[in-house]
Design a protein around this motif. Structure first.
Motif, PDB file in Angstrom:
ATOM      1  N   LEU A   1       7.155   8.409  -5.998  1.00 55.67           N
ATOM      2  CA  LEU A   1       6.993   9.835  -5.788  1.00 55.67           C
ATOM      3  C   LEU A   1       5.523  10.248  -5.893  1.00 55.67           C
ATOM      4  CD1 LEU A   1       8.346  12.565  -5.321  1.00 55.67           C
ATOM      5  CD2 LEU A   1       8.589  12.770  -7.790  1.00 55.67           C
ATOM      6  N   VAL A   2       4.825   9.715  -6.877  1.00 56.03           N
ATOM      7  CA  VAL A   2       3.400  10.004  -7.039  1.00 56.03           C
ATOM      8  C   VAL A   2       2.624   9.507  -5.827  1.00 56.03           C
ATOM      9  CG1 VAL A   2       1.359   9.402  -8.401  1.00 56.03           C
ATOM     10  CG2 VAL A   2       3.461  10.095  -9.546  1.00 56.03           C
ATOM     11  N   MET A   3       2.948   8.293  -5.368  1.00 50.49           N
ATOM     12  CA  MET A   3       2.264   7.742  -4.193  1.00 50.49           C
ATOM     13  C   MET A   3       2.537   8.598  -2.954  1.00 50.49           C
ATOM     14  SD  MET A   3       0.747   4.782  -5.090  1.00 50.49           S
ATOM     15  CE  MET A   3       0.844   3.506  -3.878  1.00 50.49           C
ATOM     16  N   ALA A   4       3.780   9.045  -2.770  1.00 51.00           N
ATOM     17  CA  ALA A   4       4.118   9.867  -1.610  1.00 51.00           C
ATOM     18  C   ALA A   4       3.358  11.185  -1.637  1.00 51.00           C
ATOM     19  CB  ALA A   4       5.619  10.116  -1.573  1.00 51.00           C
ATOM     20  N   LYS A   5       3.228  11.783  -2.817  1.00 45.89           N
ATOM     21  CA  LYS A   5       2.461  13.026  -2.922  1.00 45.89           C
ATOM     22  C   LYS A   5       0.998  12.799  -2.588  1.00 45.89           C
ATOM     23  CE  LYS A   5       5.369  15.474  -6.212  1.00 45.89           C
ATOM     24  NZ  LYS A   5       5.479  16.080  -7.542  1.00 45.89           N
TER      25      LYS A   5
ATOM     26  N   THR B   1      -2.042  10.036   9.594  1.00 41.00           N
ATOM     27  CA  THR B   1      -2.692   9.634   8.352  1.00 41.00           C
ATOM     28  C   THR B   1      -1.667   9.261   7.293  1.00 41.00           C
ATOM     29  OG1 THR B   1      -4.552  11.086   8.833  1.00 41.00           O
ATOM     30  CG2 THR B   1      -4.297  10.356   6.559  1.00 41.00           C
ATOM     31  N   ILE B   2      -0.634  10.066   7.152  1.00 41.89           N
ATOM     32  CA  ILE B   2       0.409   9.778   6.158  1.00 41.89           C
ATOM     33  C   ILE B   2       1.097   8.452   6.482  1.00 41.89           C
ATOM     34  CG2 ILE B   2       2.652  10.533   5.276  1.00 41.89           C
ATOM     35  CD1 ILE B   2       1.629  13.428   5.690  1.00 41.89           C
ATOM     36  N   LEU B   3       1.452   8.256   7.734  1.00 40.58           N
ATOM     37  CA  LEU B   3       2.136   7.022   8.107  1.00 40.58           C
ATOM     38  C   LEU B   3       1.232   5.799   7.964  1.00 40.58           C
ATOM     39  CD1 LEU B   3       4.152   8.216  11.224  1.00 40.58           C
ATOM     40  CD2 LEU B   3       5.007   7.683   8.949  1.00 40.58           C
ATOM     41  N   ALA B   4      -0.031   5.926   8.353  1.00 41.49           N
ATOM     42  CA  ALA B   4      -0.948   4.791   8.244  1.00 41.49           C
ATOM     43  C   ALA B   4      -1.196   4.418   6.790  1.00 41.49           C
ATOM     44  CB  ALA B   4      -2.264   5.119   8.935  1.00 41.49           C
ATOM     45  N   THR B   5      -1.362   5.407   5.935  1.00 41.03           N
ATOM     46  CA  THR B   5      -1.592   5.135   4.517  1.00 41.03           C
ATOM     47  C   THR B   5      -0.363   4.495   3.879  1.00 41.03           C
ATOM     48  OG1 THR B   5      -3.038   7.062   4.455  1.00 41.03           O
ATOM     49  CG2 THR B   5      -2.363   6.149   2.353  1.00 41.03           C
ATOM     50  N   ALA B   6       0.795   5.028   4.187  1.00 40.85           N
ATOM     51  CA  ALA B   6       2.028   4.462   3.632  1.00 40.85           C
ATOM     52  C   ALA B   6       2.243   3.036   4.133  1.00 40.85           C
ATOM     53  CB  ALA B   6       3.214   5.339   3.998  1.00 40.85           C
ATOM     54  N   ARG B   7       1.986   2.792   5.407  1.00 42.39           N
ATOM     55  CA  ARG B   7       2.163   1.450   5.956  1.00 42.39           C
ATOM     56  C   ARG B   7       1.192   0.470   5.319  1.00 42.39           C
ATOM     57  NH1 ARG B   7       0.974   2.449  11.031  1.00 42.39           N
ATOM     58  NH2 ARG B   7       3.022   3.321  11.430  1.00 42.39           N
ATOM     59  N   LYS B   8      -0.060   0.887   5.169  1.00 37.26           N
ATOM     60  CA  LYS B   8      -1.071   0.015   4.573  1.00 37.26           C
ATOM     61  C   LYS B   8      -0.688  -0.357   3.140  1.00 37.26           C
ATOM     62  CE  LYS B   8      -4.777   1.892   3.136  1.00 37.26           C
ATOM     63  NZ  LYS B   8      -6.025   2.628   3.017  1.00 37.26           N
ATOM     64  N   ASN B   9      -0.237   0.612   2.373  1.00 35.37           N
ATOM     65  CA  ASN B   9       0.108   0.349   0.983  1.00 35.37           C
ATOM     66  C   ASN B   9       1.443  -0.378   0.844  1.00 35.37           C
ATOM     67  OD1 ASN B   9      -2.210   1.339  -0.298  1.00 35.37           O
ATOM     68  ND2 ASN B   9      -1.506   3.424   0.052  1.00 35.37           N
TER      69      ASN B   9
ATOM     70  N   PHE C   1       2.379  -2.795   2.797  1.00 34.54           N
ATOM     71  CA  PHE C   1       2.042  -4.200   3.006  1.00 34.54           C
ATOM     72  C   PHE C   1       1.355  -4.776   1.771  1.00 34.54           C
ATOM     73  CE2 PHE C   1       2.004  -3.309   7.751  1.00 34.54           C
ATOM     74  CZ  PHE C   1       3.226  -3.918   7.944  1.00 34.54           C
ATOM     75  N   LYS C   2       0.588  -3.961   1.050  1.00 39.57           N
ATOM     76  CA  LYS C   2      -0.046  -4.431  -0.182  1.00 39.57           C
ATOM     77  C   LYS C   2       0.995  -4.768  -1.239  1.00 39.57           C
ATOM     78  CE  LYS C   2      -4.479  -2.009   0.057  1.00 39.57           C
ATOM     79  NZ  LYS C   2      -5.257  -0.928  -0.552  1.00 39.57           N
ATOM     80  N   GLN C   3       2.052  -3.963  -1.334  1.00 37.28           N
ATOM     81  CA  GLN C   3       3.063  -4.159  -2.373  1.00 37.28           C
ATOM     82  C   GLN C   3       4.031  -5.275  -2.037  1.00 37.28           C
ATOM     83  OE1 GLN C   3       4.882  -0.358  -2.959  1.00 37.28           O
ATOM     84  NE2 GLN C   3       3.083   0.521  -3.940  1.00 37.28           N
ATOM     85  N   ALA C   4       4.154  -5.602  -0.769  1.00 38.65           N
ATOM     86  CA  ALA C   4       5.125  -6.636  -0.365  1.00 38.65           C
ATOM     87  C   ALA C   4       4.640  -8.038  -0.627  1.00 38.65           C
ATOM     88  CB  ALA C   4       5.448  -6.501   1.117  1.00 38.65           C
TER      89      ALA C   4
END
Length: 105
Positions: free
Chosen positions: A25-29, A92-100, A102-105
């Protein structure tokens, strides 16, 4: 009268999942806030870029002078700025979420 919460986190697995949800939730915000900032910057730039030729053509070209009143000019400029805001914010929201993700996976 005491109520017990049947969905309370009692096991370590449930506590971890609740912490994980809070972190998500914090990351999404944060992603949304970054998108809003990027969208606002894009809207300002696009609004200025649309305003200059719109106003100039409404003053210099005979057809535009006859057909583009102040409301039409404002509609053109605000449409361009609004479209730029939503497109850039969403990307921007989609690119940031996608980038992060992949980092968590």
């Amino acid at each position: 009268m005491a109520f017990t919460n049947s969905s309370s986190a009692s096991s370590p697995l449930e506590k971890t999942s609740l912490a994980s949800l809070d972190q998500k939730l914090v990351m999404a915000k944060r992603y949304a806030h970054e998108g809003v900032k990027a969208g606002a910057r894009a809207a300002v730039v696009a609004g200025i870029a649309a305003a200059v030729p719109t106003v100039a053509s409404a003053r210099m070209l005979p057809w535009a002078r006859a057909h583009l009143n102040h409301a039409a000019q404002a509609l053109i400029i605000s449409t361009v700025a609004g479209a730029a805001y939503f497109i850039v914010a969403d990307k921007t929201i989609l690119a940031t979420a996608r980038k992060n993700s992949f980092k968590q996976a």
